[in-house]
Design an enzyme around this catalytic site. Structure first.
Site, PDB file in Angstrom:
ATOM      1  N   TYR A  12      39.847  42.932  37.090  1.00  0.00           N
ATOM      2  CA  TYR A  12      39.455  43.545  35.852  1.00  0.00           C
ATOM      3  C   TYR A  12      38.144  44.398  36.121  1.00  0.00           C
ATOM      4  CZ  TYR A  12      41.814  39.367  33.976  1.00  0.00           C
ATOM      5  OH  TYR A  12      42.506  38.286  33.797  1.00  0.00           O
ATOM      6  N   ASP A  44      36.421  33.531  31.725  1.00  0.00           N
ATOM      7  CA  ASP A  44      37.432  33.897  32.489  1.00  0.00           C
ATOM      8  C   ASP A  44      37.393  35.150  32.802  1.00  0.00           C
ATOM      9  OD1 ASP A  44      40.340  32.771  33.757  1.00  0.00           O
ATOM     10  OD2 ASP A  44      40.441  35.015  32.980  1.00  0.00           O
ATOM     11  N   LYS A  70      39.107  35.176  39.862  1.00  0.00           N
ATOM     12  CA  LYS A  70      40.279  35.527  40.247  1.00  0.00           C
ATOM     13  C   LYS A  70      40.346  36.390  41.652  1.00  0.00           C
ATOM     14  CE  LYS A  70      42.382  34.918  35.836  1.00  0.00           C
ATOM     15  NZ  LYS A  70      41.308  35.577  35.131  1.00  0.00           N
ATOM     16  N   HIS A  92      45.014  35.368  41.958  1.00  0.00           N
ATOM     17  CA  HIS A  92      45.404  35.900  40.991  1.00  0.00           C
ATOM     18  C   HIS A  92      47.089  36.024  40.574  1.00  0.00           C
ATOM     19  CE1 HIS A  92      43.706  38.840  37.532  1.00  0.00           C
ATOM     20  NE2 HIS A  92      44.935  38.226  36.996  1.00  0.00           N
TER      21      HIS A  92
END
Length: 273
Positions: A48, A43, A73, A104
């Site tokens: 990120y 994931d 996401k 997200h």
């Protein structure tokens, strides 16, 4: 490994490896370690900043693409930006498709963002689409606006917030419940030291973390724990050799505090919907 079947027939491992707050420079090694340990579901997310590291680890793993389940996401808002973001994610991940892409968090243009995901799904760039941090009212708006049903809602879920209020809605609409922060982040040690958790861990000769994760996977809640400790990586994955009884699962409900440890987003508060 146990799997859940999404509402479009795609199978997803019930446990994956999370990369939240993994620095980009460390991501490739971290994901490579997880893949070597046996994780097959990874994931990540655009926000990120570590999709490239995930992609490099996948490329160098030697594993067949169809043996992996890759989630990312969107952090975008609206159709055009999301469509661009999908292609950018695929480029960074070095993949022809992702297995799951989710919004997200809700935005002002979530409907258009979701429409971009559904179009990419129809084009084969994404095998399943879903949501994260969406409450039932927000999910219903998505259901009413699009012919592609979301397959999953990834929401904060752990011993102290079991999300039992939203669970019936998800079940009714055939949407899989996925847990982020399944070990409670900064409260992990406290959770594992609860006498009832300690007692169960001793009974089954496992760790407190394994009890917490198994309690969720037995309820078909997908979990994505994160660890850079090799022993913890292995033990988090090794949770299928025992099974809690119905009475034991029921006994854990008393720990539910019905609220977030992060209080984000506010729209997920149980008092809001």
């Amino acid at each position: 490994m146990e799997n859940v079947t999404l509402n479009n027939g795609v199978k997803m491992p019930v446990i994956g490896f999370g990369t939240f707050q993994t620095p980009p420079a460390l991501t490739e090694a971290s994901v490579a370690r997880a893949l070597k340990t046996g994780y097959r579901s990874i994931d990540t997310a655009q926000v990120y900043g570590n999709e490239a590291g995930v992609g490099a680890a996948i490329k160098n793993s030697g594993l067949a693409r169809n043996d992996l389940f890759i989630t990312t996401k969107t952090q975008t808002d609206g159709y055009n930006e999301t469509a661009k973001g999908i292609d950018e994610s695929l480029r960074k991940l070095q993949l022809d498709y992702v297995d799951l892409m989710i919004i997200h968090w809700p935005t002002q243009n979530s409907l258009e963002t979701y429409r971009a995901l559904s179009d990419a799904y129809k084009e084969g760039k994404i095998k399943a689409i879903g949501l994260s941090n969406f409450n039932p009212t927000q999910i219903q708006a998505i259901l009413d606006s699009n012919d592609v049903k979301p397959t999953i809602d990834q929401i904060e879920t752990h011993l102290y917030w079991q999300q039992n209020k939203i669970a019936p809605f998800l079940t009714e609409n055939e949407i899989v419940h996925e847990a982020w922060a399944p070990l409670g982040e900064q409260y992990a040690k406290e959770m594992m030291q609860q006498p009832e958790i300690v007692e169960l861990a001793q009974k089954y000769n496992v760790s407190g973390a394994q009890i917490l994760l198994r309690a969720m996977t037995q309820q078909k809640i997908v979990v994505i724990p994160k660890s850079n400790n090799e022993a913890h990586l292995q033990s988090n994955l090794d949770i299928f050799g025992f099974k809690l009884t119905d009475e034991e699962l029921e006994s854990l409900k008393k720990f539910d505090q019905h609220h977030s440890i992060k209080d984000w987003p506010v729209s997920m508060r149980e008092s809001v919907y």
